[in-house]
Design a protein around this motif. Sequence first.
Motif, PDB file in Angstrom:
ATOM      1  N   PHE A  56      -2.930  -8.910   3.955  1.00  0.00           N
ATOM      2  CA  PHE A  56      -2.020  -7.724   4.501  1.00  0.00           C
ATOM      3  C   PHE A  56      -1.908  -6.665   3.330  1.00  0.00           C
ATOM      4  N   GLN A  57      -1.626  -5.849   3.461  1.00  0.00           N
ATOM      5  CA  GLN A  57      -1.541  -4.561   2.376  1.00  0.00           C
ATOM      6  C   GLN A  57      -0.200  -4.253   3.993  1.00  0.00           C
ATOM      7  N   ALA A  58       1.017  -3.758   3.523  1.00  0.00           N
ATOM      8  CA  ALA A  58       2.555  -3.469   3.630  1.00  0.00           C
ATOM      9  C   ALA A  58       3.020  -2.115   3.551  1.00  0.00           C
ATOM     10  N   SER A  59       3.589  -1.609   3.814  1.00  0.00           N
ATOM     11  CA  SER A  59       4.510  -0.366   3.526  1.00  0.00           C
ATOM     12  C   SER A  59       5.761  -1.316   2.556  1.00  0.00           C
ATOM     13  N   ALA A  60       5.936  -0.722   1.360  1.00  0.00           N
ATOM     14  CA  ALA A  60       7.000  -1.210   0.435  1.00  0.00           C
ATOM     15  C   ALA A  60       8.490  -0.558   0.844  1.00  0.00           C
ATOM     16  N   ARG A  61       8.424   0.640   1.658  1.00  0.00           N
ATOM     17  CA  ARG A  61       9.229   1.805   1.679  1.00  0.00           C
ATOM     18  C   ARG A  61      10.290   1.267   2.959  1.00  0.00           C
ATOM     19  N   HIS A  62      11.262   0.873   2.733  1.00  0.00           N
ATOM     20  CA  HIS A  62      11.902   0.697   3.997  1.00  0.00           C
ATOM     21  C   HIS A  62      13.685   1.187   3.654  1.00  0.00           C
ATOM     22  N   ARG A  63      13.884   2.007   4.634  1.00  0.00           N
ATOM     23  CA  ARG A  63      15.111   2.301   4.265  1.00  0.00           C
ATOM     24  C   ARG A  63      16.744   1.285   4.526  1.00  0.00           C
ATOM     25  N   LEU A  64      17.285   1.023   4.423  1.00  0.00           N
ATOM     26  CA  LEU A  64      18.032  -0.206   3.796  1.00  0.00           C
ATOM     27  C   LEU A  64      19.832   0.264   4.111  1.00  0.00           C
ATOM     28  N   MET A  65      20.509   0.381   4.736  1.00  0.00           N
ATOM     29  CA  MET A  65      21.998   0.260   4.829  1.00  0.00           C
ATOM     30  C   MET A  65      22.363  -0.570   3.293  1.00  0.00           C
ATOM     31  N   PRO A 108       8.263  -8.739   2.964  1.00  0.00           N
ATOM     32  CA  PRO A 108       9.109  -8.873   3.895  1.00  0.00           C
ATOM     33  C   PRO A 108       9.231  -8.596   5.008  1.00  0.00           C
ATOM     34  N   LEU A 109       8.184  -7.207   5.182  1.00  0.00           N
ATOM     35  CA  LEU A 109       7.739  -6.665   6.432  1.00  0.00           C
ATOM     36  C   LEU A 109       6.338  -7.667   7.068  1.00  0.00           C
ATOM     37  N   VAL A 110       5.688  -8.289   6.548  1.00  0.00           N
ATOM     38  CA  VAL A 110       4.843  -9.478   7.056  1.00  0.00           C
ATOM     39  C   VAL A 110       5.627 -10.764   7.653  1.00  0.00           C
ATOM     40  N   THR A 111       6.616 -10.803   6.595  1.00  0.00           N
ATOM     41  CA  THR A 111       6.937 -12.152   6.500  1.00  0.00           C
ATOM     42  C   THR A 111       7.715 -12.369   8.187  1.00  0.00           C
ATOM     43  N   ALA A 112       8.773 -10.682   8.560  1.00  0.00           N
ATOM     44  CA  ALA A 112       9.436 -10.678   9.940  1.00  0.00           C
ATOM     45  C   ALA A 112       8.700 -10.498  11.034  1.00  0.00           C
ATOM     46  N   LYS A 113       7.521 -10.142  10.726  1.00  0.00           N
ATOM     47  CA  LYS A 113       6.264  -9.756  11.343  1.00  0.00           C
ATOM     48  C   LYS A 113       6.004 -11.696  12.191  1.00  0.00           C
ATOM     49  N   ALA A 114       5.706 -12.312  11.213  1.00  0.00           N
ATOM     50  CA  ALA A 114       5.587 -13.696  11.577  1.00  0.00           C
ATOM     51  C   ALA A 114       7.183 -14.527  12.286  1.00  0.00           C
ATOM     52  N   LEU A 115       8.141 -14.254  11.871  1.00  0.00           N
ATOM     53  CA  LEU A 115       8.892 -14.923  11.892  1.00  0.00           C
ATOM     54  C   LEU A 115       9.372 -14.338  13.936  1.00  0.00           C
ATOM     55  N   HIS A 169       0.993  -1.124   0.105  1.00  0.00           N
ATOM     56  CA  HIS A 169       0.463   0.250   0.048  1.00  0.00           C
ATOM     57  C   HIS A 169       0.477   1.336   0.482  1.00  0.00           C
ATOM     58  N   PRO A 170       1.390   2.232  -1.000  1.00  0.00           N
ATOM     59  CA  PRO A 170       1.383   3.373  -1.462  1.00  0.00           C
ATOM     60  C   PRO A 170       1.696   4.129  -0.147  1.00  0.00           C
ATOM     61  N   GLY A 171       0.411   3.796   0.732  1.00  0.00           N
ATOM     62  CA  GLY A 171       0.722   5.300   2.180  1.00  0.00           C
ATOM     63  C   GLY A 171       1.861   4.627   2.910  1.00  0.00           C
ATOM     64  N   LEU A 172       1.736   3.923   3.017  1.00  0.00           N
ATOM     65  CA  LEU A 172       1.983   2.631   4.395  1.00  0.00           C
ATOM     66  C   LEU A 172       3.709   3.334   3.975  1.00  0.00           C
ATOM     67  N   VAL A 173       4.113   3.887   5.457  1.00  0.00           N
ATOM     68  CA  VAL A 173       5.933   3.541   5.176  1.00  0.00           C
ATOM     69  C   VAL A 173       6.911   2.606   6.764  1.00  0.00           C
ATOM     70  N   ASN A 174       8.082   2.005   6.322  1.00  0.00           N
ATOM     71  CA  ASN A 174       8.828   1.606   7.185  1.00  0.00           C
ATOM     72  C   ASN A 174       8.275   0.219   7.868  1.00  0.00           C
ATOM     73  N   ASN A 175       7.764  -0.088   8.860  1.00  0.00           N
ATOM     74  CA  ASN A 175       6.952  -0.968   9.546  1.00  0.00           C
ATOM     75  C   ASN A 175       5.573  -0.882  10.283  1.00  0.00           C
ATOM     76  N   GLU A 176       4.812  -0.012   9.185  1.00  0.00           N
ATOM     77  CA  GLU A 176       3.442  -0.444   8.469  1.00  0.00           C
ATOM     78  C   GLU A 176       2.511  -1.434   8.375  1.00  0.00           C
ATOM     79  N   TYR A 177       2.128  -1.671   8.443  1.00  0.00           N
ATOM     80  CA  TYR A 177       0.768  -2.900   7.770  1.00  0.00           C
ATOM     81  C   TYR A 177      -0.122  -2.060   8.428  1.00  0.00           C
ATOM     82  N   ILE A 178      -1.314  -3.449   7.125  1.00  0.00           N
ATOM     83  CA  ILE A 178      -3.105  -3.184   7.882  1.00  0.00           C
ATOM     84  C   ILE A 178      -3.550  -4.422   7.580  1.00  0.00           C
TER      85      ILE A 178
END
Length: 369
Positions: free
Chosen positions: A166-175, A192-199, A146-155
């Motif tokens: 689920f719809q989740a943020s795809a905008r993640h800042r990485l080094m 991957p955000l939802v995968t991280a939550k499940a993990l 969902h383009p309106g979500l950022v970082n670890n936000e998901y609905i």
Amino acid sequence: MAVLDDGVHPQACPLTGSFLINDDLKVTALKEVDVSPCSHGSMCARIVGRYTGLDDVEVFSIQILQGDTWRGNIGRLLEAFKLCVSLDIRLIHLSVGTYMYEDFTKLEKAVSRLLDSDRLLVAATGNQGTVTYPAYLPGVIGVKCHPGLVNNEYIYCYDPFTRIHFQASARHRLMIEGQEMETPASNSYATPLVTAKALSYLKGNPELERNEILRLLTGDAGSGKMLGDSGIRDHPPVEIPVVLLSGFSIERLSGLMGFLKVCLQRDDYDVRTATNLSGERPWYETVLPDSADLDFFSARMAWYFSCEIILLGSASYIPPDRYGNVSLWIYGDRGVDFSKENVVADGQVLAVFGLSDIEIYKSMLAMLT
């Protein structure tokens, strides 16, 4: 956890093992990983690692895609599922999928076996917005961005059309190698955000079952109401021909539906079919319930498949003035006699008493044209 993708670079996360499955379906354990630190799989692993630590997780990379094209084949994916079971991997991350209708039956059976062996599969829906396997399959935790979500936000916004949870943020800042970057909006990088939550839940309790994990994910998710319109439509507009066949014997209807589909495909039309006949089908969404609202059902199929024409076959007589999405009503030997009945149809009507299958096909094309 396993990441099924184009390979994960060790810089992205510590790897317990790395495997390559080639087009011959040969599984090779890799001693050295020859993929970019910015490969698609590496980026997905980095996103998972950002939101839950991976140092205490056994992470496996299973390369099923070509690194230069991001393309693979269904055989590689099926072999990867088998490998996950043999390695006793509990959580499978899949930011890829297939639109190919021919793959659906194979994936239904493989995913069913996978879930029956107590695996958890988190999968991305396709960016085209049409049906994507295995994300749309029952039992799979499907995700879109969902383009309106950022970082670890998901609905949580379960959609009965697609079974996407689920719809989740795809905008993640990485080094990456000392440089900060932000991932682009795509379903691949939302999953991957939802995968991280499940993990994170599994790290706290490895014995959690899928339904409990889904309950926790849902409880921690934001509400779709906070973003207003979620983009889900109950009745998307149908802008392609919808043809209903009725008034035939069961045997004739089954044969005619198959014949018309083959002819349309031969003439380069992308056609999808559904009937209320008994018997197995490639996937259950092509079963037309006897009580189906044809407007709802045809809208659903058009949205799912993004096809050019839909054929619906009903073994029972359906009055043609009920539904507006049907553009052509084809009635057979057991259909209503339009010369005697006062019937008003929204779409065109083609009475085919005594016509051969090829004559029906030619008449149908002429009327739709």
